[in-house]
Write a protein that holds these residues in place. Structure first.
Motif, PDB file in Angstrom:
ATOM      1  N   GLY A  26      13.381  10.298  10.092  1.00 25.16           N
ATOM      2  CA  GLY A  26      13.675   9.466  11.257  1.00 25.16           C
ATOM      3  C   GLY A  26      14.144   8.091  10.837  1.00 25.16           C
ATOM      4  N   ARG A  27      13.349   7.462  10.010  1.00 27.21           N
ATOM      5  CA  ARG A  27      13.786   6.214   9.393  1.00 27.21           C
ATOM      6  C   ARG A  27      12.914   5.966   8.176  1.00 27.21           C
ATOM      7  N   THR A  28      13.379   5.103   7.324  1.00 25.24           N
ATOM      8  CA  THR A  28      12.642   4.832   6.107  1.00 25.24           C
ATOM      9  C   THR A  28      11.360   4.068   6.390  1.00 25.24           C
ATOM     10  N   PHE A  29      10.336   4.280   5.564  1.00 25.99           N
ATOM     11  CA  PHE A  29       9.139   3.461   5.661  1.00 25.99           C
ATOM     12  C   PHE A  29       8.948   2.648   4.387  1.00 25.99           C
ATOM     13  N   SER A  30      10.082   2.384   3.714  1.00 26.27           N
ATOM     14  CA  SER A  30      10.013   1.681   2.430  1.00 26.27           C
ATOM     15  C   SER A  30       9.530   0.241   2.557  1.00 26.27           C
ATOM     16  N   ARG A  31       9.525  -0.313   3.755  1.00 28.51           N
ATOM     17  CA  ARG A  31       9.029  -1.673   3.957  1.00 28.51           C
ATOM     18  C   ARG A  31       7.698  -1.703   4.682  1.00 28.51           C
ATOM     19  N   ASN A  32       6.998  -0.581   4.693  1.00 27.82           N
ATOM     20  CA  ASN A  32       5.717  -0.490   5.381  1.00 27.82           C
ATOM     21  C   ASN A  32       4.617  -0.039   4.434  1.00 27.82           C
ATOM     22  N   ALA A  33       3.418  -0.556   4.690  1.00 29.89           N
ATOM     23  CA  ALA A  33       2.255  -0.006   4.010  1.00 29.89           C
ATOM     24  C   ALA A  33       1.960   1.381   4.580  1.00 29.89           C
ATOM     25  N   SER A  50      -4.746   3.285   0.632  1.00 32.39           N
ATOM     26  CA  SER A  50      -3.502   2.733   1.162  1.00 32.39           C
ATOM     27  C   SER A  50      -2.692   2.136   0.032  1.00 32.39           C
ATOM     28  N   ILE A  51      -1.397   1.975   0.315  1.00 36.09           N
ATOM     29  CA  ILE A  51      -0.489   1.428  -0.687  1.00 36.09           C
ATOM     30  C   ILE A  51       0.492   0.504   0.015  1.00 36.09           C
ATOM     31  N   SER A  52       0.760  -0.628  -0.605  1.00 36.37           N
ATOM     32  CA  SER A  52       1.689  -1.583  -0.018  1.00 36.37           C
ATOM     33  C   SER A  52       3.121  -1.072  -0.126  1.00 36.37           C
ATOM     34  N   TRP A  53       4.033  -1.757   0.545  1.00 36.05           N
ATOM     35  CA  TRP A  53       5.417  -1.305   0.599  1.00 36.05           C
ATOM     36  C   TRP A  53       6.037  -1.176  -0.782  1.00 36.05           C
ATOM     37  N   SER A  54       5.659  -2.048  -1.703  1.00 36.73           N
ATOM     38  CA  SER A  54       6.239  -2.034  -3.052  1.00 36.73           C
ATOM     39  C   SER A  54       5.482  -1.127  -4.005  1.00 36.73           C
ATOM     40  N   GLY A  55       4.305  -0.712  -3.597  1.00 37.11           N
ATOM     41  CA  GLY A  55       3.470   0.095  -4.481  1.00 37.11           C
ATOM     42  C   GLY A  55       2.593  -0.724  -5.396  1.00 37.11           C
ATOM     43  N   GLU A  56       2.693  -2.048  -5.310  1.00 37.50           N
ATOM     44  CA  GLU A  56       1.944  -2.900  -6.244  1.00 37.50           C
ATOM     45  C   GLU A  56       0.461  -2.997  -5.902  1.00 37.50           C
ATOM     46  N   THR A  57       0.135  -2.857  -4.630  1.00 31.66           N
ATOM     47  CA  THR A  57      -1.242  -3.049  -4.199  1.00 31.66           C
ATOM     48  C   THR A  57      -1.774  -1.765  -3.568  1.00 31.66           C
ATOM     49  N   THR A  58      -2.922  -1.345  -4.056  1.00 28.75           N
ATOM     50  CA  THR A  58      -3.568  -0.153  -3.508  1.00 28.75           C
ATOM     51  C   THR A  58      -5.029  -0.456  -3.193  1.00 28.75           C
ATOM     52  N   TYR A  59      -5.544   0.259  -2.221  1.00 26.21           N
ATOM     53  CA  TYR A  59      -6.946   0.152  -1.842  1.00 26.21           C
ATOM     54  C   TYR A  59      -7.519   1.560  -1.705  1.00 26.21           C
ATOM     55  N   TYR A  60      -8.806   1.683  -2.014  1.00 25.58           N
ATOM     56  CA  TYR A  60      -9.487   2.970  -1.917  1.00 25.58           C
ATOM     57  C   TYR A  60     -10.877   2.771  -1.320  1.00 25.58           C
ATOM     58  N   VAL A  61     -11.313   3.771  -0.589  1.00 25.35           N
ATOM     59  CA  VAL A  61     -12.708   3.784  -0.181  1.00 25.35           C
ATOM     60  C   VAL A  61     -13.542   4.052  -1.426  1.00 25.35           C
ATOM     61  N   ASP A  62     -14.736   3.493  -1.475  1.00 26.29           N
ATOM     62  CA  ASP A  62     -15.552   3.578  -2.692  1.00 26.29           C
ATOM     63  C   ASP A  62     -15.785   5.022  -3.144  1.00 26.29           C
ATOM     64  N   SER A  63     -15.923   5.926  -2.201  1.00 32.74           N
ATOM     65  CA  SER A  63     -16.289   7.305  -2.545  1.00 32.74           C
ATOM     66  C   SER A  63     -15.196   8.052  -3.308  1.00 32.74           C
ATOM     67  N   ASP A  99       1.900   1.822   8.719  1.00 31.30           N
ATOM     68  CA  ASP A  99       1.517   0.618   9.461  1.00 31.30           C
ATOM     69  C   ASP A  99       2.711  -0.321   9.645  1.00 31.30           C
ATOM     70  N   GLN A 100       2.567  -1.214  10.575  1.00 31.67           N
ATOM     71  CA  GLN A 100       3.590  -2.244  10.777  1.00 31.67           C
ATOM     72  C   GLN A 100       3.596  -3.244   9.620  1.00 31.67           C
ATOM     73  N   SER A 101       2.430  -3.443   9.024  1.00 28.89           N
ATOM     74  CA  SER A 101       2.301  -4.384   7.910  1.00 28.89           C
ATOM     75  C   SER A 101       2.980  -3.859   6.648  1.00 28.89           C
ATOM     76  N   LYS A 102       3.412  -4.773   5.817  1.00 27.94           N
ATOM     77  CA  LYS A 102       3.980  -4.400   4.519  1.00 27.94           C
ATOM     78  C   LYS A 102       2.905  -4.208   3.459  1.00 27.94           C
ATOM     79  N   PHE A 103       1.719  -4.774   3.715  1.00 28.38           N
ATOM     80  CA  PHE A 103       0.750  -4.844   2.626  1.00 28.38           C
ATOM     81  C   PHE A 103      -0.525  -4.045   2.839  1.00 28.38           C
TER      82      PHE A 103
END
Length: 122
Positions: A26-33, A50-63, A99-103
């Protein structure tokens, strides 16, 4: 509008691995987290990674820290979740979300996929 399709789920024994994919059309999500969530039977949907738009930042649940790895290929408009050392408690329907956010991925992403079932047997 973004249409998300998850794939790669299945049945695996404890200790095994799976790689989930989330492909967008449908459209790219390259600028979205982009994030992965999961919902086990009788439980609330929970954030996994989760991963930021650039792939530089990631988050994980502790488990899942140290076992799961989120990555993305913006050229292919696809996000992946590599799941290793799977446990029975990882059994759930896994959803990707844009998400709407990039990060970061907030509690109200813009788009959701339809989900893919992951079942880990003991």
């Amino acid at each position: 509008q973004v249409h998300l399709v998850e794939s790669g789920g299945g049945l695996v024994q404890a200790g095994g691995s799976l790689r989930l994919s989330c492909a967008a059309s449908g459209r790219t999500f390259s600028r979205n987290a982009v994030g992965w969530f999961r919902q086990a039977p009788g439980k609330e949907r929970e954030f996994v990674a989760s991963i930021s738009w650039s792939g530089e930042t990631t988050y994980y649940v502790d488990s899942v820290k140290g076992r799961f790895t989120i990555s993305r290929d913006n050229a292919k408009n696809t996000v992946y979740l590599q799941m290793n050392s799977l446990k029975p408690e990882d059994t759930a329907v896994y959803y990707c979300a844009v998400d709407q956010s990039k990060f970061i991925v907030t509690t109200s992403p813009l788009y959701w996929g339809q989900g893919t079932q992951v079942t880990v047997s003991s």
